[in-house]
Design an enzyme around this catalytic site. Structure first.
Site, PDB file in Angstrom:
ATOM      1  N   HIS A  24     -55.768  45.974 -56.132  1.00 54.09           N
ATOM      2  CA  HIS A  24     -55.730  47.167 -56.999  1.00 54.09           C
ATOM      3  C   HIS A  24     -57.093  47.303 -57.666  1.00 54.09           C
ATOM      4  CE1 HIS A  24     -53.008  50.024 -59.339  1.00 54.09           C
ATOM      5  NE2 HIS A  24     -54.220  50.204 -59.857  1.00 54.09           N
ATOM      6  N   GLY A 185     -53.025  58.713 -61.323  1.00 48.42           N
ATOM      7  CA  GLY A 185     -53.202  59.729 -62.346  1.00 48.42           C
ATOM      8  C   GLY A 185     -52.163  59.577 -63.442  1.00 48.42           C
ATOM      9  N   GLU A 215     -46.475  51.748 -65.431  1.00 46.15           N
ATOM     10  CA  GLU A 215     -47.649  51.536 -66.282  1.00 46.15           C
ATOM     11  C   GLU A 215     -47.509  52.400 -67.533  1.00 46.15           C
ATOM     12  OE1 GLU A 215     -52.543  51.785 -66.030  1.00 46.15           O
ATOM     13  OE2 GLU A 215     -51.328  53.004 -64.671  1.00 46.15           O
ATOM     14  N   ASP A 312     -58.228  46.409 -61.585  1.00 44.38           N
ATOM     15  CA  ASP A 312     -57.939  47.827 -61.771  1.00 44.38           C
ATOM     16  C   ASP A 312     -59.247  48.624 -61.778  1.00 44.38           C
ATOM     17  OD1 ASP A 312     -56.500  50.157 -62.044  1.00 44.38           O
ATOM     18  OD2 ASP A 312     -56.001  49.865 -64.150  1.00 44.38           O
TER      19      ASP A 312
END
Length: 376
Positions: A24, A185, A215, A312
């Site tokens: 990720h 998004g 998340e 991330d």
């Protein structure tokens, strides 16, 4: 563990030296600040700081707002300087260098082509430019006598209406570096079910899917990712911990019960792409606390979930995969065997053919064995 800014040692082993897998990792979240300044100057894009170190600090400061929406606003700058094939190729090439320098041997690079069309590129041209950069980066690393493998995760923006178009783009390029599909998004209010046609198409064409879920939104988002998205992995998925309930405890143990959704994810070893620093910055773990030690990562790990560790957005969080591992080791007293487990989980969850995943597992295992022997 000593000062995490200077030392990533665990025992006698530097975590930067062990082989790692990054699942990720956003392309537009991993630009070098100096590169942003160069590209901004060429494109006439204004920047909040003109010194690379100051710009790096600005990103981290802006991203500590405590919510995903403000965190995502910093991508207005990074995407603005990634609007030409030369810029995309440069960023992708440097991305590979930075992964390799951090000890990553396999990385999946996710990005949203639809955000890079402002200066005339087509979707296909954008994907081709990124692939050219990735391949150039891999070749550079090989010339240095090292090895790395990378793949693109083509991403659709969940609030837009181009999901099917982007899914078709991903399938078109599956033999040119694309290994899977994602949606990203602002999560709240935009369930994966909005892109059901895209996910149907991907399933019909056997392209693997990971979905940002759990998340900035809760269990309904995760449920939709699994049911509507047929997700094989969950991007973050940290709020799955909302379905873990403490039942009772004694002097030695705490006993918990899992909801059916959590049981499904655990029993089927659906990988959680957890990103500790990012999860703090976006407020994803606010209900549990505001420190790494409050992150439900360890609870999920101890209960047998397939946890993986990821940066991330390295620029926005001022981090690397090595640093994320060091933070967790420091918070939860993990040893090298735990760190190896997280890498094996990631290797086994990679969007690669089975034989390649088995080879990657061997690389991870041998690398950790060598590191332990060298450090002994």
């Amino acid at each position: 563990m000593t000062d995490l800014d200077d030392d990533y040692s665990l025992g006698r082993v530097n975590l930067r030296d062990v082989p790692k897998v990054s699942l990720h990792d956003h392309l537009d979240g991993g630009l070098r600040p100096a590169t942003i300044l160069d590209l901004a100057d060429e494109a006439g894009v204004s920047v909040p700081e003109t010194d690379a170190d100051d710009l790096a600090d600005w990103f981290v400061s802006q991203c500590n707002a405590g919510n995903l929406v403000d965190y995502l606003s910093t991508f207005d700058l990074t995407t603005a300087v990634m609007q030409t094939d030369d810029a995309l190729e440069r960023v992708a090439r440097e991305f590979v260098h930075d992964l390799a320098d951090d000890g990553v041997v396999y990385g999946e690079v996710r990005w949203a082509p639809e955000q890079h069309l402002a200066r005339g590129l087509s979707l296909d041209e954008a994907v081709e430019a990124v692939q050219a950069g990735l391949e150039a980066g891999v070749a550079d690393i090989e010339r240095l006598g090292r090895s790395i493998r990378v793949g693109q995760l083509v991403t659709a923006m969940r609030h837009a209406d181009r999901g099917l178009e982007i899914a078709q783009l991903a399938v078109r390029h599956r033999d040119n570096g694309v290994v899977g599909f994602d949606i990203a998004g602002a999560e709240a209010g935009f369930l994966p079910s909005r892109h059901r046609l895209a996910f149907d198409y991907l399933a019909q064409n056997h392209l693997p899917v990971t979905v940002h879920a759990g998340e900035a939104d809760g269990l309904a988002s995760i449920q939709s990712a699994l049911v509507d998205g047929r997700a094989l992995r969950l991007g973050h998925g940290v709020r799955l911990a909302e379905e873990i309930e403490s039942v009772r405890s004694d002097d030695e143990n705490t006993y918990v019960s899992l909801g059916r959704l959590a049981e499904w994810v655990k029993d089927r070893e659906i990988a959680l792409e957890l990103s500790p620093s990012s999860n703090l910055q976006t407020g994803a773990i606010d209900q549990w606390g505001t420190e790494i030690a409050d992150h439900p990562f360890d609870v999920l790990y101890q209960l047998g979930f397939c946890v993986t560790v990821n940066p991330d957005n390295r620029t926005q969080s001022g981090t690397t995969l090595t640093r994320e591992l060091a933070l967790l080791a420091d918070a939860f007293s993990y040893d090298l065997a735990d760190i190896e487990t997280f890498q094996l989980n990631a290797a086994q969850s990679a969007f690669l053919p089975l034989e390649d995943r088995e080879d990657l597992v061997d690389v991870i295992s041998q690398g950790f064995e060598d590191a332990e022997s060298y450090g002994a």
